[in-house]
Design a protein around this motif. Structure first.
Motif, mmCIF file in Angstrom:
data_model
loop_
_atom_site.group_PDB
_atom_site.id
_atom_site.type_symbol
_atom_site.label_atom_id
_atom_site.label_comp_id
_atom_site.label_asym_id
_atom_site.label_seq_id
_atom_site.Cartn_x
_atom_site.Cartn_y
_atom_site.Cartn_z
ATOM 1 N N SER A 178 0.832 -1.200 0.000
ATOM 2 C CA SER A 178 0.000 0.000 0.000
ATOM 3 C C SER A 178 0.873 1.259 0.000
ATOM 4 C CB SER A 178 -0.917 0.005 1.227
ATOM 5 O OG SER A 178 -0.145 0.106 2.418
ATOM 6 N N TYR A 179 0.236 2.363 -0.322
ATOM 7 C CA TYR A 179 0.948 3.647 -0.344
ATOM 8 C C TYR A 179 1.495 3.965 1.042
ATOM 9 C CZ TYR A 179 1.902 8.593 -1.229
ATOM 10 O OH TYR A 179 2.517 9.818 -1.352
ATOM 11 N N ALA A 180 0.672 3.744 2.072
ATOM 12 C CA ALA A 180 1.090 4.086 3.432
ATOM 13 C C ALA A 180 2.289 3.243 3.862
ATOM 14 C CB ALA A 180 -0.071 3.890 4.400
ATOM 15 N N ALA A 181 2.250 1.921 3.576
ATOM 16 C CA ALA A 181 3.364 1.056 3.970
ATOM 17 C C ALA A 181 4.649 1.472 3.272
ATOM 18 C CB ALA A 181 3.027 -0.400 3.657
ATOM 19 N N THR A 182 4.537 1.826 2.003
ATOM 20 C CA THR A 182 5.722 2.248 1.257
ATOM 21 C C THR A 182 6.262 3.573 1.785
ATOM 22 O OG1 THR A 182 4.854 1.129 -0.706
ATOM 23 C CG2 THR A 182 6.597 2.743 -1.053
#
Length: 452
Positions: free
Chosen positions: A411-415
């Motif tokens: 996900s964007y947040a994890a990245t």
């Protein structure tokens, strides 16, 4: 904790046993149904004994291995010539291909026997066809022997005619020959007569045969069906297969990394629905305490920032419970929720507010604090801002463990927040997971969330 773990293992084994028994019952029912509903079929077998016969692979004049010759003879049972004879003699509606498909030909080792089996739905048809194949195959062998004998006789007759013409010419010369040639011509005539006698004797031998191709030593009769085709045998096989399938499923579900060990990470915990059903005011379950123990002892540095990401792309399900269990050990814990899935903990501010340009620093006082996601929609890019890094650093100075809930691993947040984490906890469902990928070097371990 030990009692809770034992209880969990007992419940898991009981569920596995029930599932295996249900699958065994279903397998038994399916096997019995397959046996009872299977179209009835019959197989008839005839056995023939072959005699060596000229003009055929197995003959008195053949050189080589008799076993090889018998195998060749067996292959001729399904030849076009024999199949056409069977169709003509029985008047069957089977096509040539169907007849060949119903045949099973075997040659017992070190014998001159050929066993011919025919399988059809009607027993009387199977017996008739098996007997016809045996009889017509022997007839075809005899016809080949007779045909070869006739060919040899025709060649011998040509030789006899030539010798007779030669004899007549010598006799004519002898009748007018002078005395000095009589002896030589007489000797020549005797030689020709001897050759004629030999050729005529060979013709007589060829006409006499032998032309016996063999005999049917066991007339065709319907065979009893094999035991495995009985409905009760299929039912028993279904019971065993169903039970083994249930046991295999249980073993695979217990393996956190799938049947091939795809993740290769330490297992921190295996949690079931009963572990995730507890709330903030309820005691922490034994499995959750075990998860906190495994995570805290896997890396003893403090402070630490953990990123919790899921392998199935869903929001994390264990962050609230892990945070409560860690806080219960006396380690001040802060949850930074970028996924919107967390609910437990004292809420001092939202992440959206703290990432604003004019946001003030936050002070942590409770042992378990939640910084909820807030209204980050449309402004997730702020997770990459220096303000996010400064916020995490500030929280590390006030707490022992900073938990960042980041949703799916890709996900964007994890990245975006992944570089801020010291270690990564990967959460997966009990289906076969994928590999740890880019988090392998910093992965603390895996948490399996079982569906049942």
């Amino acid at each position: 904790m030990a009692g809770s773990e034992r209880g969990h293992r007992w419940r898991s084994r009981r569920r596995a046993l029930v599932a295996a028994l249900v699958l065994a019952l279903l397998g038994g029912i399916a096997g019995a149904a397959a046996g009872l509903l299977r179209p009835a079929g019959s197989e008839a077998m005839a056995t023939i004994l072959l005699n060596p016969l000229d003009g055929n692979p197995f003959s008195t004049s053949t050189r080589g291995d008799n076993l090889t010759n018998m195998v060749t003879e067996a292959q001729l049972v399904s030849s076009e010539e024999v199949v056409n004879r069977v169709i003509a003699s029985t008047g069957t509606d089977f096509t040539p291909d169907a007849l060949v498909g119903s045949l099973t030909i075997t040659v017992p080792t070190n014998t001159q026997l050929i066993r011919i089996a025919v399988a059809t739905r009607r027993p009387e048809a199977a017996a008739e066809l098996a007997q016809a194949f045996a009889v017509d195959f022997l007839a075809a062998r005899r016809d080949r022997a007779v045909s070869q004998s006739e060919m040899q006789i025709n060649r011998l007759r040509e030789d006899i005619t030539a010798r007779q013409e030669e004899r007549d010419a010598v006799q004519e010369q002898l009748s007018a020959a002078p005395a000095e040639q009589v002896i030589s011509l007489t000797a020549q005539l005797n030689t020709i007569n001897t050759q004629l006698v030999s050729l005529q004797s060979r013709v007589a031998q060829l006409r006499a045969g032998p032309f016996d191709p063999g005999q049917v030593v066991t007339p065709a009769r319907v065979q009893a069906p094999p035991t495995w085709r009985e409905w009760w045998a299929l039912a028993a096989a279904g019971l065993v297969a169903g039970f083994l399938l249930g046991a295999l499923i249980h073993l695979l579900r217990r393996r956190p990394f799938g049947p091939l060990g795809a993740i290769r990470l330490p297992l921190l915990a295996s949690l079931g629905p009963e572990d995730l059903a507890t709330h903030d005011a309820e005691p922490v379950s034994g499995s959750l305490r075990g998860l906190a123990l495994a995570a805290l002892t896997a890396d003893t540095r403090r402070p630490l920032t953990w990123l919790v990401a899921t392998l199935d792309g869903e929001p994390p399900r264990t962050v609230d419970h892990l945070a409560r269990a860690v806080a219960a050990t006396g380690n001040a814990t802060v949850v930074v929720d970028t996924s919107g899935a967390c609910r437990d903990g004292a809420v001092d501010a939202t992440l959206a507010d703290l990432l604003a340009d004019d946001a003030a620093d936050i002070e942590i006082s409770a042992p378990h604090t939640l910084i909820a996601r807030g209204d980050l929609d449309g402004s997730e890019d702020r997770l990459l801002s220096p303000r996010m890094g400064a916020l995490v650093q500030s929280l590390r100075e006030q707490a022992d463990i900073v938990l960042i809930a980041a949703g799916g691993e890709d996900s964007y947040a994890a990245t975006a927040v992944g570089p801020l984490a010291d270690r990564v906890i990967l959460e997966t469902a009990d289906a076969a997971p994928r590999g740890a990928g880019r988090w392998a070097e910093r992965a603390l371990g895996a948490v399996v969330v079982r569906r049942i």
